[in-house]
Motif scaffolding. Structure first.
Motif, PDB file in Angstrom:
ATOM      1  N   SER A   1      10.410  10.631 -12.738  1.00 57.84           N
ATOM      2  CA  SER A   1       9.513  10.852 -13.859  1.00 57.84           C
ATOM      3  C   SER A   1       8.473  10.030 -14.178  1.00 57.84           C
ATOM      4  O   SER A   1       7.558  10.316 -14.892  1.00 57.84           O
ATOM      5  CB  SER A   1      10.361  11.631 -14.943  1.00 57.84           C
ATOM      6  N   ASP A   2       8.823   8.688 -14.091  1.00 56.14           N
ATOM      7  CA  ASP A   2       7.874   7.622 -14.718  1.00 56.14           C
ATOM      8  C   ASP A   2       7.707   6.479 -13.887  1.00 56.14           C
ATOM      9  O   ASP A   2       7.066   5.401 -14.225  1.00 56.14           O
ATOM     10  CB  ASP A   2       8.240   7.320 -16.301  1.00 56.14           C
ATOM     11  N   SER A   3       7.994   6.452 -12.543  1.00 56.24           N
ATOM     12  CA  SER A   3       7.741   5.144 -11.704  1.00 56.24           C
ATOM     13  C   SER A   3       7.791   5.599 -10.317  1.00 56.24           C
ATOM     14  O   SER A   3       8.458   6.696  -9.758  1.00 56.24           O
ATOM     15  CB  SER A   3       8.692   4.168 -12.195  1.00 56.24           C
ATOM     16  N   PHE A   4       7.194   4.758  -9.484  1.00 58.05           N
ATOM     17  CA  PHE A   4       7.224   4.937  -8.013  1.00 58.05           C
ATOM     18  C   PHE A   4       7.409   3.563  -7.416  1.00 58.05           C
ATOM     19  O   PHE A   4       7.176   2.688  -7.972  1.00 58.05           O
ATOM     20  CB  PHE A   4       5.892   5.327  -7.555  1.00 58.05           C
ATOM     21  N   ALA A   5       8.354   3.675  -6.123  1.00 54.27           N
ATOM     22  CA  ALA A   5       8.680   2.710  -5.390  1.00 54.27           C
ATOM     23  C   ALA A   5       8.094   2.635  -4.069  1.00 54.27           C
ATOM     24  O   ALA A   5       8.663   3.624  -3.311  1.00 54.27           O
ATOM     25  CB  ALA A   5      10.264   2.298  -5.499  1.00 54.27           C
ATOM     26  N   PRO A   6       7.208   1.767  -3.500  1.00 46.58           N
ATOM     27  CA  PRO A   6       6.920   2.056  -1.962  1.00 46.58           C
ATOM     28  C   PRO A   6       8.203   1.763  -1.373  1.00 46.58           C
ATOM     29  O   PRO A   6       9.261   1.132  -1.623  1.00 46.58           O
ATOM     30  CB  PRO A   6       5.680   0.985  -2.003  1.00 46.58           C
ATOM     31  N   ARG A   7       8.065   2.140   0.068  1.00 49.33           N
ATOM     32  CA  ARG A   7       9.074   1.768   1.021  1.00 49.33           C
ATOM     33  C   ARG A   7       9.021   0.286   1.256  1.00 49.33           C
ATOM     34  O   ARG A   7       8.135  -0.677   0.637  1.00 49.33           O
ATOM     35  CB  ARG A   7       8.795   2.205   2.396  1.00 49.33           C
ATOM     36  N   ALA A   8      10.217  -0.188   1.547  1.00 47.05           N
ATOM     37  CA  ALA A   8      10.521  -1.746   1.462  1.00 47.05           C
ATOM     38  C   ALA A   8       9.604  -2.503   2.247  1.00 47.05           C
ATOM     39  O   ALA A   8       9.120  -3.617   1.556  1.00 47.05           O
ATOM     40  CB  ALA A   8      11.835  -1.870   1.991  1.00 47.05           C
ATOM     41  N   ALA A   9       8.779  -1.973   3.260  1.00 46.83           N
ATOM     42  CA  ALA A   9       8.041  -2.933   3.942  1.00 46.83           C
ATOM     43  C   ALA A   9       6.585  -2.937   3.177  1.00 46.83           C
ATOM     44  O   ALA A   9       5.917  -3.983   3.640  1.00 46.83           O
ATOM     45  CB  ALA A   9       7.703  -2.343   5.249  1.00 46.83           C
ATOM     46  N   ASP A  10       6.431  -2.425   2.134  1.00 47.97           N
ATOM     47  CA  ASP A  10       5.234  -2.131   1.482  1.00 47.97           C
ATOM     48  C   ASP A  10       5.176  -2.975  -0.078  1.00 47.97           C
ATOM     49  O   ASP A  10       4.371  -3.091  -0.771  1.00 47.97           O
ATOM     50  CB  ASP A  10       4.699  -0.942   1.198  1.00 47.97           C
ATOM     51  N   ARG A  11       6.554  -3.332  -0.243  1.00 45.06           N
ATOM     52  CA  ARG A  11       6.735  -3.500  -1.634  1.00 45.06           C
ATOM     53  C   ARG A  11       6.121  -4.826  -2.172  1.00 45.06           C
ATOM     54  O   ARG A  11       5.536  -5.250  -3.193  1.00 45.06           O
ATOM     55  CB  ARG A  11       8.090  -3.737  -2.071  1.00 45.06           C
ATOM     56  N   GLY A  12       6.287  -5.697  -1.341  1.00 45.07           N
ATOM     57  CA  GLY A  12       5.638  -7.224  -1.522  1.00 45.07           C
ATOM     58  C   GLY A  12       4.030  -7.094  -1.537  1.00 45.07           C
ATOM     59  O   GLY A  12       3.428  -7.613  -2.400  1.00 45.07           O
ATOM     60  N   ASP A  13       3.765  -6.371  -0.570  1.00 44.40           N
ATOM     61  CA  ASP A  13       2.101  -5.966  -0.724  1.00 44.40           C
ATOM     62  C   ASP A  13       1.665  -5.615  -1.902  1.00 44.40           C
ATOM     63  O   ASP A  13       0.658  -5.828  -2.630  1.00 44.40           O
ATOM     64  CB  ASP A  13       1.740  -5.123   0.519  1.00 44.40           C
ATOM     65  N   VAL A  14       2.389  -4.484  -2.380  1.00 52.37           N
ATOM     66  CA  VAL A  14       1.843  -3.826  -3.637  1.00 52.37           C
ATOM     67  C   VAL A  14       2.065  -4.789  -4.898  1.00 52.37           C
ATOM     68  O   VAL A  14       1.088  -4.822  -5.803  1.00 52.37           O
ATOM     69  CB  VAL A  14       2.769  -2.422  -3.991  1.00 52.37           C
ATOM     70  N   ALA A  15       3.001  -5.615  -4.874  1.00 53.99           N
ATOM     71  CA  ALA A  15       3.203  -6.612  -5.756  1.00 53.99           C
ATOM     72  C   ALA A  15       1.979  -7.674  -6.008  1.00 53.99           C
ATOM     73  O   ALA A  15       1.328  -8.039  -6.980  1.00 53.99           O
ATOM     74  CB  ALA A  15       4.572  -7.239  -5.654  1.00 53.99           C
ATOM     75  N   ARG A  16       1.602  -8.151  -4.669  1.00 58.90           N
ATOM     76  CA  ARG A  16       0.537  -9.041  -4.797  1.00 58.90           C
ATOM     77  C   ARG A  16      -0.759  -8.383  -5.034  1.00 58.90           C
ATOM     78  O   ARG A  16      -1.542  -9.194  -5.532  1.00 58.90           O
ATOM     79  CB  ARG A  16       0.891  -9.652  -3.391  1.00 58.90           C
ATOM     80  N   MET A  17      -0.892  -7.185  -4.549  1.00 60.08           N
ATOM     81  CA  MET A  17      -2.296  -6.614  -5.076  1.00 60.08           C
ATOM     82  C   MET A  17      -2.265  -6.206  -6.527  1.00 60.08           C
ATOM     83  O   MET A  17      -3.332  -6.578  -7.070  1.00 60.08           O
ATOM     84  CB  MET A  17      -2.380  -5.084  -4.261  1.00 60.08           C
ATOM     85  N   ILE A  18      -0.985  -5.980  -7.128  1.00 57.43           N
ATOM     86  CA  ILE A  18      -1.236  -5.809  -8.636  1.00 57.43           C
ATOM     87  C   ILE A  18      -1.349  -7.109  -9.247  1.00 57.43           C
ATOM     88  O   ILE A  18      -2.407  -7.336 -10.107  1.00 57.43           O
ATOM     89  CB  ILE A  18       0.185  -5.293  -9.118  1.00 57.43           C
ATOM     90  N   LEU A  19      -0.772  -7.997  -8.922  1.00 54.33           N
ATOM     91  CA  LEU A  19      -0.965  -9.452  -9.352  1.00 54.33           C
ATOM     92  C   LEU A  19      -2.494  -9.997  -9.319  1.00 54.33           C
ATOM     93  O   LEU A  19      -2.833 -10.730 -10.078  1.00 54.33           O
ATOM     94  CB  LEU A  19       0.202 -10.351  -9.268  1.00 54.33           C
TER      95      LEU A  19
END
Length: 267
Positions: free
Chosen positions: A172-190
């Motif tokens: 309801s309040d969050s999303f988690a990408p597939r494992a292979a994209d999680r680092g990508d998402v973190a580095r884009m956000i930061l």
């Protein structure tokens, strides 16, 4: 040519500490990213190398703020280059699902891919304006339906499987990408948190430890993003993407792809 990445082991003291901690309690996060050197350290990053904390963040902000901006309409063609499937030049690889889809299927209908703002554009209310709304370092092609499910949710672990999401999950309040994209998402956000500091007419974007940030210029959870950065190091696809943006479009880099250890150095 992609920057040559050379891993250096952490010191024996740090390794010993990690072992002792592991004996007393289960590990909650991955081992901190090993230090790296790149071909850009003596040129592009020369004013950042050796710094930590707020000094490093400030130096990187100055460095990456020098960029060529593109329009939102120009993002369509840019993504066809930055996210091209290395095994099929007619396709792009979609964020979150990992699907390879025809470049020509860009649009807003079911079965199309559209332009996903990884830092949700409502978090800071920058919309599609030239600047944060068109910054290729956080814009990725994504399946229309999967993108809609993510919406403007913050990032966190847990949830139920997203239909056709490649292993991504949502609650309801969050999303988690597939494992292979999680680092990508973190580095884009930061990247976004360092690039947009409130000194150029846009909101000061920052990660925090919350979900449900709404229109505030924050995205969580920082601790989860840090763990994702460690667990999913930069891939060849991500490194090439960074290079294409630097060489062809914005002429700035995502420093956390070149130096993932700088995440821990700052946060």
């Amino acid at each position: 040519m992609l920057a040559t990445r050379i891993r250096r082991w952490k010191s024996v003291a740090l390794a010993t500490t990690a072992v002792l901690v592991g004996l007393s309690a289960p590990a909650l996060t991955a081992t901190p990213a090993a230090a790296t050197t790149t071909a850009y350290d003596s040129t592009y990053y020369k004013n950042a190398v050796g710094k930590t904390g707020t000094s490093l963040k400030s130096a990187l902000h100055t460095i990456i703020s020098s960029q060529t901006k593109i329009s939102y309409s120009a993002v369509w063609d840019a993504l066809k280059a930055t996210d091209q499937d290395p095994n099929n030049s007619s396709n792009v690889i979609l964020l979150y699902s990992g699907v390879s889809r025809a470049k020509s299927l860009n649009g807003g209908d079911v079965g199309d891919w559209n332009r996903e703002h990884v830092w949700a554009k409502s978090h800071g209310d920058f919309g599609e304006v030239t600047g944060p709304g068109t910054d290729l370092h956080h814009l990725r092609p994504a399946d229309v339906q999967v993108n809609s499910i993510r919406g403007n949710l913050d990032f966190d672990n847990g949830g139920s499987a997203v239909t056709n999401g490649g292993g991504s999950t949502v609650d309801s309040d969050s999303f988690a990408p597939r494992a292979a994209d999680r680092g990508d998402v973190a580095r884009m956000i930061l990247y976004m948190a360092v690039r947009y500091e409130g000194d150029d007419g846009f909101a000061n974007l920052e990660p925090n430890e919350k979900v449900g940030n709404g229109s505030n210029p924050y995205i969580g959870k920082l601790s989860v993003l840090k763990a994702w950065n460690e667990a999913d190091p930069p891939s060849a696809f991500e490194e090439k993407r960074n290079q294409v943006i630097y060489d062809t479009y914005q002429h700035n880099r995502n420093p956390f792809i070149d130096h993932p250890e700088w995440v821990e150095a700052i946060w």
